[in-house]
Design an enzyme around this catalytic site. Sequence first.
Site, mmCIF file in Angstrom:
data_model
loop_
_atom_site.group_PDB
_atom_site.id
_atom_site.type_symbol
_atom_site.label_atom_id
_atom_site.label_comp_id
_atom_site.label_asym_id
_atom_site.label_seq_id
_atom_site.Cartn_x
_atom_site.Cartn_y
_atom_site.Cartn_z
ATOM 1 N N HIS A 133 21.070 30.712 -30.848
ATOM 2 C CA HIS A 133 22.189 31.612 -30.562
ATOM 3 C C HIS A 133 22.728 32.243 -31.854
ATOM 4 O O HIS A 133 23.006 33.450 -31.907
ATOM 5 C CB HIS A 133 23.348 30.842 -29.917
ATOM 6 C CG HIS A 133 23.065 30.308 -28.561
ATOM 7 N ND1 HIS A 133 23.019 28.961 -28.291
ATOM 8 C CD2 HIS A 133 22.818 30.929 -27.380
ATOM 9 C CE1 HIS A 133 22.781 28.769 -27.014
ATOM 10 N NE2 HIS A 133 22.640 29.942 -26.431
ATOM 11 N N GLN A 138 13.719 35.937 -27.525
ATOM 12 C CA GLN A 138 12.399 36.090 -26.915
ATOM 13 C C GLN A 138 11.903 34.811 -26.236
ATOM 14 O O GLN A 138 10.892 34.862 -25.547
ATOM 15 C CB GLN A 138 11.389 36.552 -27.968
ATOM 16 C CG GLN A 138 11.633 37.973 -28.439
ATOM 17 C CD GLN A 138 10.670 38.411 -29.523
ATOM 18 O OE1 GLN A 138 10.005 37.574 -30.152
ATOM 19 N NE2 GLN A 138 10.586 39.704 -29.764
#
Length: 280
Positions: free
Chosen positions: A37, A148
């Site tokens: 994150h 991703q």
Amino acid sequence: MEIIHNPKELQQRALELRAEGKTIGLVPTMGYFHRGHLSLMDEARKRADVLITSLFVNPTQFGPSEDLENYPYDLDRDAALASEHGVDILFAPKKDDMYHGNHCTWVTVPDLTEILCGKSRPVHFRGVATIVTKLFMLAQPNVAVFGQKDWQQLAVIKRMVRDLDIPVEVVGHPVVREESGLAMSSRNVYLKDEERQQAPMIRKGLLKLRQEVENNISDCDTLKENLRNFYRTEIPLGTIDYIEIVHPDDITPLVKIEGPALCAVAVQIGSARLIDNILV
């Protein structure tokens, strides 16, 4: 750093920033931040004048038997980490403020969501596409950054933005991994000691598959079966949800690798459902 809970307050703030000529970066999250994150925040920070990170455990992307009630949440912890990584506004709404009692409007991208995670989690991407659309409307970002690791999610959002002409640049950021190779996930906290020892084999199996492709094995059924056997041997505590080889952009299954391909997997280990992927 400013913390905003009310959606309309965030929207008004974002509209004011856009009127001032500021560019806005958005990182949508469900919280319990890890280095993955934080890397998204760092990337978005480079691309915008103002960085907004949302922290919302979105109930509409969880199925009835999934881990909504147990999903880790710690606002104070996450606020401190967000501030350290240059977030200007942390948006942390409540469920009732994001979904009215008679909410009935959904965003769906069916062509990209019928396999992989969409097959075993039939409501998941409807919830994802809807909440991301709402966040785009509220935060008014010029650019939004997604990881991703959730490759199918990224493809869904890119298609949604294209099809609906939403004026935001969607950026995919590479997977951040633990030292063992395990893809970072908030759900990794569910893993018990023995499960954590086996979980890195998810990545090792994908690397093995890539080596097989480099050794001129191109038949997808063969590659998938080899990986399935590897996981059965190396992750005895795990249950395979799926192993698929698809086109990276439109998520259609491939029979033979003749160009860019994505191998995506999901494995349930204990109470943690872990996903990963590799481009070949």
